[in-house]
Design a protein around this motif. Structure first.
Motif, PDB file in Angstrom:
ATOM      1  N   SER A 112       1.531 -18.774 -21.407  1.00 51.32           N
ATOM      2  CA  SER A 112       2.082 -18.655 -20.054  1.00 51.32           C
ATOM      3  C   SER A 112       2.502 -17.227 -19.734  1.00 51.32           C
ATOM      4  CB  SER A 112       3.280 -19.605 -19.893  1.00 51.32           C
ATOM      5  OG  SER A 112       4.324 -19.261 -20.788  1.00 51.32           O
ATOM      6  N   ALA A 115      -0.695 -15.368 -18.876  1.00 53.17           N
ATOM      7  CA  ALA A 115      -1.536 -15.947 -17.824  1.00 53.17           C
ATOM      8  C   ALA A 115      -1.613 -15.057 -16.592  1.00 53.17           C
ATOM      9  CB  ALA A 115      -1.006 -17.331 -17.440  1.00 53.17           C
ATOM     10  N   GLY A 116      -0.508 -14.400 -16.250  1.00 56.35           N
ATOM     11  CA  GLY A 116      -0.510 -13.535 -15.071  1.00 56.35           C
ATOM     12  C   GLY A 116      -1.502 -12.404 -15.200  1.00 56.35           C
ATOM     13  N   ARG A 124      -8.704 -15.959 -10.574  1.00 60.91           N
ATOM     14  CA  ARG A 124      -8.151 -17.279 -10.904  1.00 60.91           C
ATOM     15  C   ARG A 124      -9.202 -18.129 -11.633  1.00 60.91           C
ATOM     16  NH1 ARG A 124      -4.730 -13.679  -9.174  1.00 60.91           N
ATOM     17  NH2 ARG A 124      -3.744 -14.087  -7.153  1.00 60.91           N
ATOM     18  N   GLY A 163      -0.819 -23.220 -22.112  1.00 61.94           N
ATOM     19  CA  GLY A 163       0.184 -22.462 -21.357  1.00 61.94           C
ATOM     20  C   GLY A 163      -0.429 -21.657 -20.236  1.00 61.94           C
ATOM     21  N   ALA A 164      -1.577 -21.032 -20.504  1.00 59.31           N
ATOM     22  CA  ALA A 164      -2.263 -20.273 -19.457  1.00 59.31           C
ATOM     23  C   ALA A 164      -2.815 -21.191 -18.378  1.00 59.31           C
ATOM     24  CB  ALA A 164      -3.387 -19.447 -20.072  1.00 59.31           C
ATOM     25  N   VAL A 167      -0.397 -22.409 -15.670  1.00 62.50           N
ATOM     26  CA  VAL A 167       0.074 -21.348 -14.775  1.00 62.50           C
ATOM     27  C   VAL A 167      -1.010 -20.982 -13.764  1.00 62.50           C
ATOM     28  CG1 VAL A 167       0.777 -18.926 -14.636  1.00 62.50           C
ATOM     29  CG2 VAL A 167       1.730 -20.397 -16.417  1.00 62.50           C
ATOM     30  N   ILE A 168      -2.241 -20.815 -14.221  1.00 61.00           N
ATOM     31  CA  ILE A 168      -3.316 -20.331 -13.352  1.00 61.00           C
ATOM     32  C   ILE A 168      -3.841 -21.423 -12.434  1.00 61.00           C
ATOM     33  CG2 ILE A 168      -5.585 -19.239 -13.289  1.00 61.00           C
ATOM     34  CD1 ILE A 168      -5.002 -18.030 -16.013  1.00 61.00           C
ATOM     35  N   LEU A 171      -1.850 -21.972  -9.255  1.00 59.95           N
ATOM     36  CA  LEU A 171      -2.030 -20.792  -8.410  1.00 59.95           C
ATOM     37  C   LEU A 171      -3.347 -20.869  -7.661  1.00 59.95           C
ATOM     38  CD1 LEU A 171      -1.145 -17.944  -7.531  1.00 59.95           C
ATOM     39  CD2 LEU A 171      -2.248 -17.068  -9.607  1.00 59.95           C
ATOM     40  N   VAL A 312       6.802 -11.391 -14.615  1.00 55.77           N
ATOM     41  CA  VAL A 312       7.774 -12.246 -15.297  1.00 55.77           C
ATOM     42  C   VAL A 312       8.972 -11.443 -15.782  1.00 55.77           C
ATOM     43  CG1 VAL A 312       6.754 -11.981 -17.589  1.00 55.77           C
ATOM     44  CG2 VAL A 312       7.976 -14.087 -17.030  1.00 55.77           C
ATOM     45  N   TRP A 325      13.746 -19.203  -9.018  1.00 58.08           N
ATOM     46  CA  TRP A 325      13.713 -19.278 -10.475  1.00 58.08           C
ATOM     47  C   TRP A 325      14.877 -20.080 -11.027  1.00 58.08           C
ATOM     48  CZ3 TRP A 325      17.783 -17.330 -13.121  1.00 58.08           C
ATOM     49  CH2 TRP A 325      18.433 -16.176 -12.705  1.00 58.08           C
ATOM     50  N   GLN A 332      13.254 -27.512 -15.475  1.00 60.89           N
ATOM     51  CA  GLN A 332      12.765 -27.523 -16.854  1.00 60.89           C
ATOM     52  C   GLN A 332      13.852 -27.970 -17.828  1.00 60.89           C
ATOM     53  OE1 GLN A 332       9.571 -27.039 -17.848  1.00 60.89           O
ATOM     54  NE2 GLN A 332       9.155 -26.993 -15.668  1.00 60.89           N
TER      55      GLN A 332
END
Length: 353
Positions: A112, A115-116, A124, A163-164, A167-168, A171, A312, A325, A332
């Motif tokens: 994660s 991922a950005g 993407r 994790g990636a 996140v993606i 998006l 992040v 956030w 979470q």
């Protein structure tokens, strides 16, 4: 020297004969003279198809969450094999099995955080395609594991990909969805996760004997290969293309997703974030003849109001994102306190006892 936006548009248009010549920015574009606006468009089959293909990524995440749940007993509960390259089972203590299970979450954290960069570097859709390399490697390590340590490493690697993916994929869904239906299309992300959990539990029940547990933990390999093949049919996010200066291609993709020719009003909302974008869209739909009904295309540098790149690492210092956030952290935190992860990882063991 960095090329200006007009040079980028001319280069993109010249490189692809399929792109229409509409990227020259006129001072004002009147939507009433063009036809139906994409702001009125719903979720088309083209949009839904691309979304479904991309949702194979969170589906793999769901699959890997519970892949060790059902076959735990046959993985750890037999005598060591002699003279076999692939032992029938991997005898280990409960502590070692718990470690192998938990390393998935550690890998998810790593994935994660990266991922950005992956989404910005390769796009993407492109980021998810490259992420499938990890999704192939993880199941292979687990299916061919000859020791508990090798199984644990495979879990970690699958966690990185998962994790990636989570996140993606959301998006991507947000960026291809119609402005007023972003939340609706993003439901596919969560739906894919729970379908993946159901799939892995079902496969685990069917393959719950002998060395067939390797089929269960290696099933993610089939999903990863399917995603790699089908990704060619999905489009790249038009917002990502626009931000990279590939405006002609971005407009063409957006027309394909919406099924209409007039996409200028929607492009204008890309300079506005969150609920403000929906409000702008509603105002344009309500009164297309008003001054708000004429749209000046935004430039890629206006996608962020103050020019700050949000990462992040600096998001916690930006006051405008503090409420968001905090909400994410509370959600979470509540999820962890609910004990749902215990159900995902160990429900079969708990029910047996």
């Amino acid at each position: 020297m960095r090329p200006n936006s007009r040079a980028l548009e001319a280069q993109d248009t010249a490189s692809s004969p399929l792109l229409v010549q509409d990227t020259v920015e006129s001072p004002l574009l009147n939507r009433a003279d063009i036809g139906p606006s994409s702001l009125n468009a719903g979720i088309t089959w083209a949009c839904l198809g691309s979304a479904a293909i991309v949702c194979l990524a969170p589906l793999q995440y769901g699959y890997h969450i519970a892949e060790l749940n059902t076959p735990k007993k046959i993985i750890t509960g037999c005598a060591p094999s002699v003279g076999s390259r692939l032992p029938q089972c991997l005898p280990m203590s409960d502590t070692m099995f718990s470690l192998a299970t938990s390393l998935f979450a550690v890998g998810g954290l790593v994935g994660s955080l990266g991922a950005g960069w992956l989404a910005e570097r390769f796009g993407r859709r492109g980021g998810l395609v490259y992420n499938n390399i990890v999704f192939v490697l993880g199941p292979l390590l687990m299916a061919l594991a000859v020791s508990p340590a090798m199984l644990a490493v495979g879990r970690f690697v699958s966690g990185v990909g998962s994790g990636a993916a989570v996140v993606i994929a959301p998006l991507y869904l947000s960026e291809i969805a119609p402005v007023r239906l972003r939340g609706t299309l993003n439901l596919l992300n969560q739906l894919s996760i729970v379908v993946g959990i159901l799939l892995t539990l079902t496969v685990g029940m069917v393959a719950n004997r002998g060395s067939l547990w390797r089929v269960s933990v290696g099933g993610g390999l089939v999903l990863a290969c399917a995603h790699l093949v089908l990704s060619a049919l999905a489009v790249e996010s038009p917002r990502f293309l626009w931000a990279r200066g590939r405006r002609a291609e971005a407009r063409t993709v957006l027309r394909h997703l919406r099924g209409v020719d007039d996409v200028d009003a929607e492009v204008a909302t890309w300079g506005v974030s969150g609920g403000d974008a929906e409000q702008v869209a509603d105002d344009m739909i309500a009164d297309p003849e008003s001054p708000n009904g004429t749209v000046k295309p935004v430039s890629s540098t206006e996608l962020r109001a103050d020019g700050t790149t949000v990462t992040v690492f600096n998001i916690f210092r930006l006051a405008q994102y503090r409420r968001q956030w905090l909400l994410v952290l509370l959600l979470q935190f509540g999820q962890q306190l609910s004990g749902i992860n215990t159900v995902f990882y160990y429900s079969s063991t708990v029910l047996e006892r």
